[in-house]
Design a protein around this motif. Sequence first.
Motif, short mmCIF file in Angstrom:
data_model
loop_
_atom_site.label_atom_id
_atom_site.label_comp_id
_atom_site.label_asym_id
_atom_site.label_seq_id
_atom_site.Cartn_x
_atom_site.Cartn_y
_atom_site.Cartn_z
N MET A 1 0.82 -1.16 0.00
CA MET A 1 0.00 0.00 0.00
C MET A 1 0.88 1.24 0.00
O MET A 1 1.82 1.33 0.76
N THR A 2 0.52 2.18 -0.85
CA THR A 2 1.31 3.39 -1.00
C THR A 2 0.66 4.51 -0.20
O THR A 2 -0.56 4.70 -0.24
N PHE A 3 1.49 5.24 0.49
CA PHE A 3 0.99 6.34 1.32
C PHE A 3 1.00 7.63 0.50
O PHE A 3 2.01 8.01 -0.07
N ARG A 4 -0.15 8.29 0.45
CA ARG A 4 -0.26 9.59 -0.21
C ARG A 4 -0.58 10.64 0.82
O ARG A 4 -1.52 10.49 1.59
N PRO A 5 0.15 11.74 0.81
CA PRO A 5 -0.16 12.80 1.77
C PRO A 5 -1.45 13.51 1.37
O PRO A 5 -1.80 13.61 0.21
N ARG A 6 -2.16 14.03 2.36
CA ARG A 6 -3.38 14.78 2.11
C ARG A 6 -3.03 16.10 1.44
O ARG A 6 -2.04 16.74 1.78
N PRO A 7 -3.86 16.52 0.47
CA PRO A 7 -3.55 17.80 -0.18
C PRO A 7 -3.72 18.96 0.79
O PRO A 7 -4.67 19.00 1.57
N THR A 8 -2.81 19.89 0.72
CA THR A 8 -2.89 21.07 1.57
C THR A 8 -3.62 22.17 0.80
O THR A 8 -3.67 22.15 -0.43
N PRO A 9 -4.15 23.14 1.50
CA PRO A 9 -4.86 24.21 0.80
C PRO A 9 -3.98 24.94 -0.21
O PRO A 9 -4.46 25.37 -1.24
N ALA A 10 -2.70 25.08 0.05
CA ALA A 10 -1.81 25.77 -0.89
C ALA A 10 -1.65 24.98 -2.16
O ALA A 10 -1.52 25.55 -3.25
#
Length: 128
Positions: A1-10
């Motif tokens: 499973m690959t970890f993706r970071p949550r998108p930030t508002p910027a």
Amino acid sequence: MTFRPRPTPASIRPTGQRGVTLLGLVFWAVVISMTALVAMRVLPTINEFATIKRIVTKIAAEGGSTVPEIRAAFERAKNIEYSIQSISGKDLDVTKDNDRVVVSFAYDKEIELFGPVSLLIKYRGRSQ
């Protein structure tokens, strides 16, 4: 499973916000409404001036020979044109310039905008 970071508002909006604020909207609404108010009050007086100038030029070209004849011709034209209210035949200045009749006129028009604020327009014209 690959970890993706949550998108930030910027990262979602890299260019920033766009649009008009409520204060900007109110400002432009006031500017546009004031311009429209002045235009609606001034345009009929411009139309009246153009009508007077057209009639005076026509009367001078047709060639009345005396001052009373020219003034009477203007009064007849004024009775036909409903928009002329600011000037009458007695307000015309009739002169001769090199055997040519020159009819000139001048009048002030005060336009109430709102409350104590008025606009004064000084109209002056003459036959060609």
